[in-house]
Design a protein around this motif. Structure first.
Motif, PDB file in Angstrom:
ATOM      1  N   UNK A  53       0.851  -1.195   0.000  1.00  0.00           N
ATOM      2  CA  UNK A  53       0.000   0.000   0.000  1.00  0.00           C
ATOM      3  C   UNK A  53       0.884   1.241   0.000  1.00  0.00           C
ATOM      4  N   UNK A  54       0.563   2.167  -0.894  1.00  0.00           N
ATOM      5  CA  UNK A  54       1.250   3.459  -0.943  1.00  0.00           C
ATOM      6  C   UNK A  54       0.206   4.547  -0.763  1.00  0.00           C
ATOM      7  N   UNK A  55       0.495   5.492   0.111  1.00  0.00           N
ATOM      8  CA  UNK A  55      -0.441   6.585   0.399  1.00  0.00           C
ATOM      9  C   UNK A  55       0.274   7.915   0.222  1.00  0.00           C
ATOM     10  N   UNK A  56      -0.342   8.828  -0.533  1.00  0.00           N
ATOM     11  CA  UNK A  56       0.161  10.199  -0.620  1.00  0.00           C
ATOM     12  C   UNK A  56      -0.951  11.132  -0.155  1.00  0.00           C
ATOM     13  N   UNK A  57      -0.556  12.226   0.466  1.00  0.00           N
ATOM     14  CA  UNK A  57      -1.515  13.142   1.080  1.00  0.00           C
ATOM     15  C   UNK A  57      -1.109  14.568   0.781  1.00  0.00           C
ATOM     16  N   UNK A 102     -11.252  -3.115   3.964  1.00  0.00           N
ATOM     17  CA  UNK A 102     -11.062  -1.663   4.078  1.00  0.00           C
ATOM     18  C   UNK A 102      -9.658  -1.332   4.578  1.00  0.00           C
ATOM     19  N   UNK A 103      -9.160  -0.225   4.099  1.00  0.00           N
ATOM     20  CA  UNK A 103      -7.878   0.296   4.578  1.00  0.00           C
ATOM     21  C   UNK A 103      -8.203   1.520   5.412  1.00  0.00           C
ATOM     22  N   UNK A 104      -7.797   1.460   6.665  1.00  0.00           N
ATOM     23  CA  UNK A 104      -8.029   2.588   7.559  1.00  0.00           C
ATOM     24  C   UNK A 104      -6.750   3.414   7.601  1.00  0.00           C
ATOM     25  N   UNK A 105      -6.807   4.589   7.013  1.00  0.00           N
ATOM     26  CA  UNK A 105      -5.648   5.475   6.978  1.00  0.00           C
ATOM     27  C   UNK A 105      -5.232   5.830   8.398  1.00  0.00           C
ATOM     28  N   UNK A 106      -3.936   5.932   8.614  1.00  0.00           N
ATOM     29  CA  UNK A 106      -3.435   6.260   9.941  1.00  0.00           C
ATOM     30  C   UNK A 106      -3.764   7.709  10.292  1.00  0.00           C
ATOM     31  N   UNK A 107      -3.747   7.989  11.565  1.00  0.00           N
ATOM     32  CA  UNK A 107      -3.918   9.365  12.021  1.00  0.00           C
ATOM     33  C   UNK A 107      -2.741  10.190  11.508  1.00  0.00           C
ATOM     34  N   UNK A 108      -2.996  11.427  11.215  1.00  0.00           N
ATOM     35  CA  UNK A 108      -1.957  12.334  10.717  1.00  0.00           C
ATOM     36  C   UNK A 108      -1.770  13.464  11.728  1.00  0.00           C
ATOM     37  N   UNK A 109      -0.516  13.765  12.030  1.00  0.00           N
ATOM     38  CA  UNK A 109      -0.199  14.925  12.841  1.00  0.00           C
ATOM     39  C   UNK A 109      -0.048  16.090  11.865  1.00  0.00           C
ATOM     40  N   UNK A 110      -1.131  16.836  11.677  1.00  0.00           N
ATOM     41  CA  UNK A 110      -1.100  17.910  10.681  1.00  0.00           C
ATOM     42  C   UNK A 110      -0.186  19.056  11.085  1.00  0.00           C
ATOM     43  N   UNK A 111       0.110  19.190  12.369  1.00  0.00           N
ATOM     44  CA  UNK A 111       1.064  20.221  12.774  1.00  0.00           C
ATOM     45  C   UNK A 111       2.461  19.856  12.259  1.00  0.00           C
ATOM     46  N   UNK A 171      -8.041  23.177   9.991  1.00  0.00           N
ATOM     47  CA  UNK A 171      -9.063  22.700   9.042  1.00  0.00           C
ATOM     48  C   UNK A 171      -8.825  21.244   8.619  1.00  0.00           C
ATOM     49  N   UNK A 172      -7.584  20.862   8.264  1.00  0.00           N
ATOM     50  CA  UNK A 172      -7.371  19.459   7.930  1.00  0.00           C
ATOM     51  C   UNK A 172      -7.704  18.496   9.080  1.00  0.00           C
ATOM     52  N   UNK A 173      -7.450  18.916  10.325  1.00  0.00           N
ATOM     53  CA  UNK A 173      -7.812  18.067  11.462  1.00  0.00           C
ATOM     54  C   UNK A 173      -9.317  17.818  11.528  1.00  0.00           C
ATOM     55  N   UNK A 174     -10.102  18.774  11.089  1.00  0.00           N
ATOM     56  CA  UNK A 174     -11.561  18.622  11.079  1.00  0.00           C
ATOM     57  C   UNK A 174     -12.004  17.747   9.908  1.00  0.00           C
ATOM     58  N   UNK A 175     -11.397  17.944   8.753  1.00  0.00           N
ATOM     59  CA  UNK A 175     -11.811  17.264   7.517  1.00  0.00           C
ATOM     60  C   UNK A 175     -11.346  15.811   7.454  1.00  0.00           C
ATOM     61  N   UNK A 176     -10.144  15.523   7.935  1.00  0.00           N
ATOM     62  CA  UNK A 176      -9.505  14.232   7.737  1.00  0.00           C
ATOM     63  C   UNK A 176     -10.318  13.025   8.224  1.00  0.00           C
ATOM     64  N   UNK A 234       2.478  20.269   8.503  1.00  0.00           N
ATOM     65  CA  UNK A 234       2.562  21.696   8.182  1.00  0.00           C
ATOM     66  C   UNK A 234       4.010  22.195   8.320  1.00  0.00           C
ATOM     67  N   UNK A 235       4.659  21.837   9.427  1.00  0.00           N
ATOM     68  CA  UNK A 235       6.045  22.258   9.649  1.00  0.00           C
ATOM     69  C   UNK A 235       6.967  21.684   8.575  1.00  0.00           C
ATOM     70  N   UNK A 236       6.721  20.436   8.171  1.00  0.00           N
ATOM     71  CA  UNK A 236       7.523  19.810   7.123  1.00  0.00           C
ATOM     72  C   UNK A 236       7.331  20.541   5.793  1.00  0.00           C
ATOM     73  N   UNK A 237       6.078  20.908   5.491  1.00  0.00           N
ATOM     74  CA  UNK A 237       5.816  21.658   4.253  1.00  0.00           C
ATOM     75  C   UNK A 237       6.536  23.005   4.274  1.00  0.00           C
ATOM     76  N   UNK A 238       6.515  23.704   5.424  1.00  0.00           N
ATOM     77  CA  UNK A 238       7.216  24.990   5.530  1.00  0.00           C
ATOM     78  C   UNK A 238       8.716  24.800   5.313  1.00  0.00           C
ATOM     79  N   UNK A 239       9.285  23.764   5.898  1.00  0.00           N
ATOM     80  CA  UNK A 239      10.716  23.490   5.744  1.00  0.00           C
ATOM     81  C   UNK A 239      11.043  23.176   4.285  1.00  0.00           C
TER      82      UNK A 239
END
Length: 163
Positions: A39-43, A124-133, A101-106, A136-141
């Motif tokens: 399984x490969x997941x992109x977000x 079913x594949x249950x996507x793992x929880x995401x730490x959006x903070x 917002x992503x924490x609400x939508x996810x 976000x920090x990774x995207x900024x970096x």
């Protein structure tokens, strides 16, 4: 009265499934395979202003399952939400759109993806929880690194043209 008009406002207007795509290019033969799929997941997350103080935030996911070199299924889903965000300081707006917002939508997205996969005949594949903070920090970096590399490339080109 003017103080009340300047109070920060953040409200969910609506959460909805904006896009859902399911492909099973190797069905029905793929159901006969005995090996467990990889399984490969992109977000990704995004946000767009809709009107003054109204924004649409999105979370997009692509889930690809392969057995050996054959695609069992590919699910692409985009969950969205319309949010009212008024009188929020500018320095807090980007984190709100990239984390809050992503924490609400996810959770809605996770449910819709698991449902689509199970309706397609797969467990079913249950996507793992995401730490959006952290996301976000990774995207900024990453953006800062890209800007630094672009600036270096620009300086190298400028130096090359002046010599």
């Amino acid at each position: 009265m003017s103080d009340q008009n300047l109070q920060p406002i953040f409200q969910i207007q609506r959460v909805y499934l904006k896009d859902l795509s399911l492909e099973q290019p190797n069905s029905p033969a793929i159901f006969l395979e005995q090996d467990a799929p990889s399984i490969e997941v992109t977000l990704d997350v995004g946000a767009e202003p809709l009107a003054e103080g109204i924004v649409e935030a999105t979370v997009t996911v692509t889930v690809t399952a392969k057995v050996k070199d054959k695609v069992a299924f590919l699910v692409e889903a985009k969950q969205a939400g319309i949010f009212e965000a008024r009188n929020i300081p500018q320095d807090q707006m980007d984190p709100l759109l990239g984390i809050g917002c992503p924490n609400i939508i996810y959770p809605y997205l996770r449910s819709n993806v698991a449902d689509a996969i199970s309706r397609a005949g797969f467990p079913p594949i249950h996507l793992t929880e995401i730490n959006f903070e952290a996301f976000y920090q990774q995207r900024l970096a990453n953006m800062a690194e890209q800007a630094r590399l672009a600036a270096e490339a620009g300086n190298t080109e400028a130096a090359a043209t002046t010599h």
